[in-house]
Design an enzyme around this catalytic site. Structure first.
Site, PDB file in Angstrom:
ATOM      1  N   ARG A  80       0.852  -1.187   0.000  1.00 24.65           N
ATOM      2  CA  ARG A  80       0.000   0.000   0.000  1.00 24.65           C
ATOM      3  C   ARG A  80       0.889   1.238   0.000  1.00 24.65           C
ATOM      4  O   ARG A  80       1.676   1.428   0.935  1.00 24.65           O
ATOM      5  CB  ARG A  80      -0.910  -0.016   1.238  1.00 24.65           C
ATOM      6  CG  ARG A  80      -1.737   1.229   1.339  1.00 24.65           C
ATOM      7  CD  ARG A  80      -2.667   1.273   2.548  1.00 24.65           C
ATOM      8  NE  ARG A  80      -3.333   2.541   2.534  1.00 24.65           N
ATOM      9  CZ  ARG A  80      -3.326   3.430   3.539  1.00 24.65           C
ATOM     10  NH1 ARG A  80      -2.738   3.145   4.678  1.00 24.65           N
ATOM     11  NH2 ARG A  80      -3.922   4.585   3.407  1.00 24.65           N
ATOM     12  N   HIS A 124      -2.890  11.109   0.706  1.00 22.86           N
ATOM     13  CA  HIS A 124      -2.320  10.900   2.046  1.00 22.86           C
ATOM     14  C   HIS A 124      -1.699  12.237   2.480  1.00 22.86           C
ATOM     15  O   HIS A 124      -0.507  12.334   2.712  1.00 22.86           O
ATOM     16  CB  HIS A 124      -1.322   9.753   2.024  1.00 22.86           C
ATOM     17  CG  HIS A 124      -1.046   9.134   3.356  1.00 22.86           C
ATOM     18  ND1 HIS A 124      -1.215   7.789   3.617  1.00 22.86           N
ATOM     19  CD2 HIS A 124      -0.597   9.674   4.527  1.00 22.86           C
ATOM     20  CE1 HIS A 124      -0.877   7.527   4.877  1.00 22.86           C
ATOM     21  NE2 HIS A 124      -0.482   8.655   5.451  1.00 22.86           N
ATOM     22  N   GLU A 169      -7.213   8.597   6.296  1.00 28.24           N
ATOM     23  CA  GLU A 169      -7.430   9.264   7.580  1.00 28.24           C
ATOM     24  C   GLU A 169      -7.941  10.698   7.441  1.00 28.24           C
ATOM     25  O   GLU A 169      -7.242  11.663   7.809  1.00 28.24           O
ATOM     26  CB  GLU A 169      -6.146   9.236   8.410  1.00 28.24           C
ATOM     27  CG  GLU A 169      -5.692   7.818   8.715  1.00 28.24           C
ATOM     28  CD  GLU A 169      -4.482   7.751   9.631  1.00 28.24           C
ATOM     29  OE1 GLU A 169      -3.931   8.796   9.994  1.00 28.24           O
ATOM     30  OE2 GLU A 169      -4.078   6.631   9.973  1.00 28.24           O
ATOM     31  N   ASN A 297      -7.582   2.027   9.770  1.00 30.24           N
ATOM     32  CA  ASN A 297      -6.284   2.255  10.424  1.00 30.24           C
ATOM     33  C   ASN A 297      -6.540   2.278  11.930  1.00 30.24           C
ATOM     34  O   ASN A 297      -7.301   3.122  12.411  1.00 30.24           O
ATOM     35  CB  ASN A 297      -5.685   3.600  10.001  1.00 30.24           C
ATOM     36  CG  ASN A 297      -5.365   3.644   8.515  1.00 30.24           C
ATOM     37  OD1 ASN A 297      -5.544   2.673   7.792  1.00 30.24           O
ATOM     38  ND2 ASN A 297      -4.888   4.794   8.057  1.00 30.24           N
ATOM     39  N   TYR A 299      -4.644   2.098  15.851  1.00 28.68           N
ATOM     40  CA  TYR A 299      -3.407   2.087  16.643  1.00 28.68           C
ATOM     41  C   TYR A 299      -3.658   1.999  18.141  1.00 28.68           C
ATOM     42  O   TYR A 299      -2.882   1.401  18.867  1.00 28.68           O
ATOM     43  CB  TYR A 299      -2.592   3.362  16.371  1.00 28.68           C
ATOM     44  CG  TYR A 299      -1.973   3.394  14.994  1.00 28.68           C
ATOM     45  CD1 TYR A 299      -0.717   2.848  14.762  1.00 28.68           C
ATOM     46  CD2 TYR A 299      -2.656   3.935  13.920  1.00 28.68           C
ATOM     47  CE1 TYR A 299      -0.147   2.851  13.505  1.00 28.68           C
ATOM     48  CE2 TYR A 299      -2.101   3.948  12.649  1.00 28.68           C
ATOM     49  CZ  TYR A 299      -0.849   3.404  12.443  1.00 28.68           C
ATOM     50  OH  TYR A 299      -0.293   3.397  11.194  1.00 28.68           O
ATOM     51  N   GLU A 371      -3.822   0.091   8.062  1.00 31.87           N
ATOM     52  CA  GLU A 371      -2.665   0.441   8.907  1.00 31.87           C
ATOM     53  C   GLU A 371      -2.863  -0.119  10.308  1.00 31.87           C
ATOM     54  O   GLU A 371      -3.953  -0.061  10.866  1.00 31.87           O
ATOM     55  CB  GLU A 371      -2.486   1.958   9.049  1.00 31.87           C
ATOM     56  CG  GLU A 371      -1.971   2.635   7.823  1.00 31.87           C
ATOM     57  CD  GLU A 371      -1.716   4.125   8.051  1.00 31.87           C
ATOM     58  OE1 GLU A 371      -1.428   4.528   9.204  1.00 31.87           O
ATOM     59  OE2 GLU A 371      -1.840   4.872   7.072  1.00 31.87           O
TER      60      GLU A 371
HETATM   61  O1  IFM Z   1       2.635   7.777   9.934  1.00 36.63           O
HETATM   62  C1  IFM Z   1       1.265   7.804  10.115  1.00 36.63           C
HETATM   63  C2  IFM Z   1       0.540   7.634   8.803  1.00 36.63           C
HETATM   64  O2  IFM Z   1       0.908   8.579   7.869  1.00 36.63           O
HETATM   65  C3  IFM Z   1      -0.943   7.740   9.008  1.00 36.63           C
HETATM   66  N1  IFM Z   1      -1.387   6.874  10.064  1.00 36.63           N
HETATM   67  C4  IFM Z   1      -0.672   6.876  11.296  1.00 36.63           C
HETATM   68  C5  IFM Z   1       0.814   6.717  11.051  1.00 36.63           C
HETATM   69  C6  IFM Z   1       1.580   6.742  12.387  1.00 36.63           C
HETATM   70  O3  IFM Z   1       1.370   7.949  13.010  1.00 36.63           O
END
Ligand code: IFM
Length: 474
Positions: A80, A124, A169, A297, A299, A371
């Site tokens: 990706r 992006h 995002e 995405n 985290y 992500e």
């Molecule tokens: O590096 C970023 C990415 O560009 C977008 N999502 C989160 C990642 C980590 O912060």
């Protein structure tokens, strides 16, 4: 570990890694590329740690063979990456730059020759600065300029690319950039935030429609970042505050796509601050144009705690205080879990829960985890090896959470780990490392970390070990 105790993923599961243009390409002024808002922002004192810029980054613009060889060595099925709008249409709208497109065409060819499918993100965060000078995403015309740019990319790569992502995002491009002010263009203004968010969503919907009109093979979707929030307690105040936080972060971008409207309560709360999305007739139907998949995405997560005395929701002119009142909550890092080096709570349970929430709320769409990954900054030891056991443990726990979600019926089809390479981590510059491959930013030498080899073993076996994190064989 015997094969029977491994946690297997569905056959054909699409494993890979992710990057984005500004974070890795460098070559900021080569072959006709114009400056993006990040080139400008990074040059403003105090915006990016240590004054770092993406001028050189990982120099991936000149290293297609090297980077694709790494992906091949890892066994990736998919890569990706994102296309830089200022490389392809340097004046934002109008003439297409053949040299810019040629770079992506060569990258796609190299990937396919290595039997790796390209998954292309169209936006992006690197808006051409010349469009920002005309109002950027705050103005409606930018959505139309985006569709024309997307069409140029579809026409150049659409014969070979089968997976497209419109936006990465949008919460970051809108809220983090215009409400919190940490990303380019770096302002704090609720009305601007809602205008940017709406025009991004409009650009998404218009692009999906154009993709269908062009009758290209393949699939298209969006990749919002979702996090997971839980009420700190079962007190009604915490439950209400948590719901507002989810509406602000997750639902604002997902409800329009799946339901064709913004979340009611948050819409009303914004209105109290005098802010409204600039919706015109027909917009919401365009935004809700059916997509083929949802990119996710994920985290981190948190608990939401309502203050004893909620701040009054009223216009004060202080955007920071107004945002606190809008949400009426503070977040509490999930107790009992560590933080990664960037300070984000490790909360794999939240990954499981958000996937179930998406399943139930939005009709179980096909999902690609576009992500997930962890920031750990340790570099090579004396023997040259990068022992990033913590990254392995983070990813292992999240893969197990994803496995549980799939077993619970979630339609998850793939996972691209963030990130292939250590890279330019936005406002943190090069100080925060997410890569499976260590990059020495002085020499640009790439060095696979232990996590790279571990992830290669996951891909090879199409399975993850359930064993104790940080003590895994690979
Ligand atoms: O590096 C970023 C990415 O560009 C977008 N999502 C989160 C990642 C980590 O912060």
């Amino acid at each position: 570990m015997s094969a029977s105790t491994l946690l297997h993923f569905p056959a054909g599961f699409q494993w890979g890694a992710a990057t984005s243009a500004y974070q890795i390409e460098g070559a900021h002024d080569e072959d006709g590329r114009s400056p993006s808002i990040w080139d400008t922002f990074a040059r403003q004192p105090g915006r990016v740690l240590e004054g770092h810029t993406g001028d050189v980054a990982c120099d991936s613009y000149h290293r297609i063979e090297e980077d694709v060889a790494l992906l091949k060595q890892m066994g990736a099925k998919v890569y990706r990456f994102s296309v830089a709008w200022p490389r392809v249409v340097p004046s934002g709208r109008g003439a297409v730059n053949a040299k810019g497109l040629d770079y992506y065409s060569r990258l796609v060819d190299a990937l396919l020759a290595a039997d790796i499918q390209p998954m292309v993100t169209l936006y992006h965060w690197d808006l051409p600065q010349c469009l920002q000078d005309e109002g950027g995403w705050e103005v409606r015309e930018t959505a139309h300029a985006f569709v024309a740019y997307a069409e140029a990319v579809f026409k150049a790569l659409g014969d070979r690319v089968r997976q497209w992502i419109t936006l990465n995002e949008p919460w970051c491009s809108a809220n983090l950039s215009n409400q919190i002010g940490e990303h380019a263009p770096g302002q704090r203004n609720h009305q601007a935030t809602l205008a940017v968010a709406h025009h991004l969503l409009l650009a998404h919907g218009l692009t999906v429609r154009r993709f269908r009109e062009l009758k290209l093979p393949g699939e298209i979707g969006m990749a919002p970042n979702v996090d997971w929030r839980e009420p700190y307690s079962q007190s009604q105040a915490d439950i209400d505050a948590c719901r507002r936080g989810l509406e602000w972060f997750n639902n604002w971008y997902l409800d329009p796509i799946y339901f064709g409207h913004y979340p009611e309560e948050m819409l009303e709360r914004y209105a109290e601050l005098g802010a409204r999305p600039p919706v015109q007739d027909g917009d919401m139907a365009i935004i809700a144009s059916p997509t083929d998949f949802l990119g996710i995405n994920y985290y981190t997560g948190s608990y939401t705690l309502a203050p004893d005395v909620p701040p009054q929701l009223k216009r004060s002119g202080d955007a920071k205080a107004e945002l606190a009142a809008l949400l009426g909550a503070s977040t509490v890092d999930v107790p009992g879990f560590e933080l990664t080096d960037i300070g984000w709570a490790i909360y794999p349970e939240g990954f499981y829960r958000v996937l179930l929430w998406l399943r139930d709320r939005y009709g179980n769409p096909p999902v690609y985890i576009t992500e997930n990954g962890a920031c750990y900054n340790n570099g090579p030891d004396g023997d040259g090896r990068v022992r990033d056991n913590k990254r392995i443990a983070y990813c292992q726990r999240h893969l197990i959470a994803m496995h549980r979600a799939i077993r619970s019926g979630c339609n998850v089809r793939g996972y691209t780990l963030w990130s292939l390479l250590d890279n330019f981590e936005w406002a943190w510059g090069y100080t925060m490392r997410f890569g499976l491959v260590h990059v020495d930013f002085a020499t640009l030498e790439r060095r696979p970390k232990d996590s790279f080899h571990w992830f290669a073993s996951v891909i090879r076996r199409n399975a993850v070990e359930p064993g104790e994190a940080g003590r895994l064989a690979f």
